[in-house]
Design an enzyme around this catalytic site. Structure first.
Site, PDB file in Angstrom:
ATOM      1  N   GLU A   1       0.766  -0.951   0.117  1.00  0.00           N
ATOM      2  CA  GLU A   1       0.139   0.001   0.086  1.00  0.00           C
ATOM      3  C   GLU A   1       0.825   1.313   0.036  1.00  0.00           C
ATOM      4  O   GLU A   1       1.464   1.653   0.949  1.00  0.00           O
ATOM      5  CB  GLU A   1      -0.823  -0.030   1.221  1.00  0.00           C
TER       6      GLU A   1
ATOM      7  N   CYS B   1      -1.350   9.507   2.410  1.00  0.00           N
ATOM      8  CA  CYS B   1      -0.916   8.974   1.056  1.00  0.00           C
ATOM      9  C   CYS B   1      -2.041   9.078  -0.125  1.00  0.00           C
ATOM     10  O   CYS B   1      -1.601   9.054  -1.207  1.00  0.00           O
ATOM     11  CB  CYS B   1      -0.499   7.529   1.306  1.00  0.00           C
TER      12      CYS B   1
END
Length: 530
Positions: free
Chosen positions: A227, A261
């Site tokens: 991720e 993010c």
């Protein structure tokens, strides 16, 4: 109840590198004891973790404030309530997730074998967390591992040491210590963990470290979930609502001081709406932070000096013009939300992921130019955020790629706990959240059971192979395509049985007889007569 305070915990200390193989051996042996497979064990661990988190909620708020300057509101919104709700969701649905699945669209001759998919736990797994949401991004996948029946080791981010301390306390006091462990540390400890054979590695962080982990995992053929971040674009068309776009994208950068993010890395905007958008983002900033960033206790700090210096270097190197913000303070790690107008695709604020409160804005002439820019700057971002009419946003989704998307908002898709979350291309591989967290740590094991009474039918597969057997086997196994040589749909075998695929009624009696026979077979199977 007397609530724990961070001062009650021992200081953050690195786990001895020499002890890490024993930790690995411990959780591996626990998995091979088969005691983690029953649903009763999994539910017991999940429920204990829930109350472990709930009981230490005040300490979690304190830890997140110390590490990131997070307000209690943001800590609850995106960290604590997140993992608590994940546990409740898993507990309610785990029995359903664990059930075997019937194979889809199997041939009639295969039905007696009961083809199905079992959900088996992968084994002993390693979860490596991140610092920006240290609770959510560590315990989220950890919950998935427990639900799937795996054992696990958590390596929290050393950059959020207080969150790491409280998570170690919760896990040590709530979960089975033979199956679930925490390893603290940085590069040496992570390197020692990666030298061991795991059944899966789950990493959240940046692409540079993700590349190292993927290479190391490849040496032992270990599957990985990565991720990663992404230079995520927001695209604001000429028909977008400037006030709505400004407020929602500004919120996405104020949250956790932009250390998200999945927040937009830059905004591509049609020149026709640029002026109106800038007026609205200025008004929204005054509304959201009436006393400025320095006077706002809800505004997070940058995690550490190294990351603050990186952001300051990016801001200093831009060729763009600062329109709003720009104040920084190294001593307090304050970095004001800063709007910068840039004019070319290779500006450092666009080519690099800021992972902070920088908002570069790139004006373009039209929607086609916006889409080209998004694909040229980063073709596979973690998220994309189109603002405009349905036709415009559909065009953006059709002509771009991304791990996820929120139309007319900033990363809302990432806040839905039952939506799969993951990247594409170099923004990551694999996904989790909701059911996907269970699937992430499960192996979909194909299973058939061949009954003894089928031996007569199966004799066709045994040597010696004769022309008669070959003809018989083709008759048993060949599937009708359902389309002709021109690609026109013909309907398949059911149409043939019902006489819908032909031009005449010739053979209708045969078709009817076949249909009756098939119905009899299926009924007999259902009553166990075959």
């Amino acid at each position: 109840m007397i609530y724990l305070k961070m001062d009650d915990l021992p200081p953050f200390t690195h786990t001895s590198v020499d002890s890490i193989p024993a930790v690995h051996a411990r959780v591996t042996a626990k998995f091979h004891s088969h005691t983690t497979r029953p649903i009763e064990y999994r539910l017991k661990q999940l429920r204990a973790l829930y109350w472990g988190i709930k009981d230490e909620e005040p300490a979690l708020y304190e830890a997140l404030k110390l590490d990131l300057g997070k307000s209690s509101y943001e800590s609850y919104l995106a960290e604590i309530s997140w993992v608590l709700n994940d546990i409740i969701f898993m507990s309610k649905n785990l029995e359903r997730f664990m059930k075997d699945e019937k194979a889809e669209d199997t041939a009639l001759t295969n039905l007696p074998l009961r083809p199905r998919i079992r959900k088996d736990p992968l084994g002993a797994v390693l979860v490596i967390g991140a610092y920006n949401f240290p609770i959510q991004l560590s315990l989220g996948p950890f919950i998935g591992a427990i639900s799937a029946g795996c054992t696990a080791v958590l390596k929290p981010s050393e950059n959020a040491p207080n969150a790491a301390r409280i998570m170690q306390h919760i896990i040590s006091n709530s979960l089975d210590p033979e199956g679930y462990q925490v390893v603290q540390g940085a590069i040496p400890e992570t390197t020692a963990l990666l030298a061991l054979k795991w059944d899966k590695i789950f990493y959240t962080g940046n692409a540079a470290v993700g590349t190292i982990i993927a290479k190391k995992a490849a040496e032992t053929l270990t599957p990985v979930v990565l991720e990663l971040g992404g230079r995520n674009p927001a695209i604001v068309t000429k028909n977008a609502d400037p006030r709505l776009a400004a407020r929602r994208l500004l919120w996405a950068k104020l949250h956790n001081a932009g250390q998200v993010c999945v927040s937009q890395n830059y905004i591509i905007i049609d020149r026709q709406i640029l002026g109106a958008f800038l007026l609205q983002i200025e008004a929204a900033l005054k509304e959201f932070q009436p006393k400025g960033a320095e006077g706002n206790s809800d505004y997070s700090k940058i995690i550490n000096e190294r990351q603050w210096l990186r952001l300051k270097k990016m801001l200093d190197s831009t060729r763009g013009k600062v329109l709003l913000g720009g104040k920084t303070d190294q001593a307090s790690l304050l970095f004001e939300t800063t709007v910068v107008q840039v004019n070319d695709h290779d500006d450092p604020l666009l080519t690099d992921e800021s992972f902070g409160p920088l908002i570069p804005i790139l004006p373009v002439d039209d929607l086609d130019a916006a889409i080209r820019a998004a694909n040229e700057i980063h073709a596979t971002p973690l998220g994309i955020y189109p603002f405009g009419t349905k036709a415009e946003t559909d065009k953006i989704l059709n002509q771009t790629r991304s791990g996820g998307a929120s139309v007319n908002d900033g990363f809302f898709h990432a806040s839905i706990p039952t939506l799969e979350f993951g990247g594409v291309g170099d923004s990551g591989t694999g996904s989790y959240r909701g059911r996907a967290s269970f699937e992430c740590f499960s192996h979909r094991r194909a299973v058939t059971t061949t009954p003894g009474w089928m031996e007569g039918l199966l004799s066709v597969r045994y040597p010696p192979y004769t022309d008669a057997k070959f003809k018989r086997f083709k008759g048993m196994s060949e599937t009708k395509p359902g389309f002709d040589r021109n690609g026109k749909t013909t309907g398949g075998w059911l149409w043939w049985v019902l006489g819908l695929g032909g031009k005449t009624t010739k053979g209708a009696g045969l078709r009817y007889a076949v249909l009756i026979a098939l119905v009899a077979v299926v009924r007999g199977m259902g009553k166990g007569r075959l």
